[in-house]
Write an enzyme that holds these catalytic residues in place. Sequence first.
Site, short mmCIF file in Angstrom:
data_model
loop_
_atom_site.label_atom_id
_atom_site.label_comp_id
_atom_site.label_asym_id
_atom_site.label_seq_id
_atom_site.Cartn_x
_atom_site.Cartn_y
_atom_site.Cartn_z
N CYS A 33 40.00 30.50 52.25
CA CYS A 33 41.11 29.54 52.21
C CYS A 33 40.65 28.12 51.90
O CYS A 33 41.47 27.23 51.70
CB CYS A 33 41.88 29.59 53.52
SG CYS A 33 42.89 31.09 53.70
N LYS A 54 41.97 26.54 48.63
CA LYS A 54 43.31 25.98 48.47
C LYS A 54 43.26 24.60 47.82
O LYS A 54 42.35 23.79 48.09
CB LYS A 54 44.00 25.84 49.83
CG LYS A 54 44.62 27.12 50.36
CD LYS A 54 45.46 26.83 51.59
CE LYS A 54 46.21 28.06 52.06
NZ LYS A 54 47.08 27.77 53.23
N GLY A 68 49.42 46.91 42.00
CA GLY A 68 49.05 45.51 41.84
C GLY A 68 48.81 45.15 40.39
O GLY A 68 49.34 45.79 39.48
N HIS A 69 48.01 44.13 40.17
CA HIS A 69 47.72 43.65 38.81
C HIS A 69 46.29 43.15 38.77
O HIS A 69 45.79 42.58 39.74
CB HIS A 69 48.69 42.53 38.43
CG HIS A 69 48.52 42.08 37.01
ND1 HIS A 69 48.90 42.84 35.93
CD2 HIS A 69 47.99 40.94 36.49
CE1 HIS A 69 48.63 42.21 34.81
NE2 HIS A 69 48.07 41.05 35.12
N SER A 70 45.62 43.36 37.62
CA SER A 70 44.24 42.91 37.48
C SER A 70 44.05 42.14 36.19
O SER A 70 44.74 42.38 35.19
CB SER A 70 43.29 44.12 37.49
OG SER A 70 43.49 44.91 36.33
N ASP A 81 56.12 26.67 54.48
CA ASP A 81 55.95 27.72 55.48
C ASP A 81 55.04 28.82 54.96
O ASP A 81 54.59 28.80 53.81
CB ASP A 81 57.30 28.28 55.92
CG ASP A 81 57.35 28.61 57.40
OD1 ASP A 81 56.33 29.10 57.92
OD2 ASP A 81 58.39 28.37 58.04
#
Length: 423
Positions: free
Chosen positions: A85, A88, A207-209, A118
């Site tokens: 994280c 970010k 998903g996607h790659s 949120d």
Amino acid sequence: MKSIFRLCTSITIKQQKWAFPSLLGSQQPEIHQWQERFLTVSRSSSLSSSGSPSTSSGGASTSDDAAAPEQPHVRLTQLSHGGGCGCKIAPSKLQEILHNVQLDFGSPELLVGASTSDDAAVYRLSPTQALILTTDFFMPIVDDPWDFGRVAAANAISDVYAMGGKPLLALSVLGMPVNKLPAGVIRRIIAGGADVCRQAGIPLAGGHSIDSPEPIFGLVVAGLAHPDHIRANSTARPGDVLLLTKPLGVGAMTTAVKKGLLDEQGYRQVMATMTQLNTVGALLSSDSRVHAMTDVTGFGLLGHLLEVCRGSGLHGRVAAGAVPLMGPARGLAARGVLPGAVQRNWDSYGASVRIGSGVEPWLRDLFVDPQTSGGLLLAVEKGTEEEILRRVQDAGFTSAAVIGSLEAPSAGRTAGNVSVEQK
């Protein structure tokens, strides 16, 4: 790759669909029609490929992974400029990017959108059911592929728990430098993520790659909750007491991992913290005395507390000595072993924080240290904090602690600001 992943997805869905009624408990009466809609979509989902080699869904358990052939050693953290994280975009830069961009066009069923920063979006499906939708992904925070996948999945699923919901299913977000990483290493990343999804009782349904210059992995996660049980970050009340469910120090300790400064015991501790699912959020969401929740991630404790204060129009107070910290993080922070996001976070929102005398600089740094898959920050009714704290600790969050309070604005206590005091 599509055919392989589609086959594995179909098997996963068939294995998991019968677990949904028990998983969602009291929401059984209305959930079946939405289960069928999600299952119909997910049966046709695949991990779409953009120039990457074949890969499977990685739905294997830990025992399956242990039986897999040994993969060549690759230091994943050396292939990216950031990790976890801490990747970010800084809060101030993100505000600049989104300035004057209209995101919400007035949907009356959108209960939580982008305006309050949120953890997830919430959309009302019916008077008794709301859809929670989130996505979270990042670059490697540790070198082990299996561990990276596990942390990324736990971090993404946490957003649903932080809103008071129960996860329903997930899709993967995968970007890999396929000319640098063997297929087996990428497979282990996905398998680690799938294992955490299994622990959460949900399928990884596709998903996607893409072929990307740096490794990226995460999830899109859907969840459900009763609209009355949604716990936003903007619904805290004056007088509320603040609880934190996990100790701080993830950013410092994972930075130490990259520098070879953390021993095996420290590594096990930080991994256990990052992969502990924040299931207690769903447990507490029906308790009317819990007024607000958010998870502490890339903006650090103070950054996410500021979001609560701004959204609720309150002033936050933190007792520095009460905040739980992982042991190794103290010495590391004092030595300056910290991620670059610490300074970026402080530069973004430090003007809204007053640090009292006696609070050491290294401790302030840990309060803005980016947490990957960090704990939940709870705002609870005054007088109930000890009972709720016991419930949190009994749920397995043994380091949970009361760390401060929220106040109505007054002289010297500006709304949307935070004061950190030694006691």
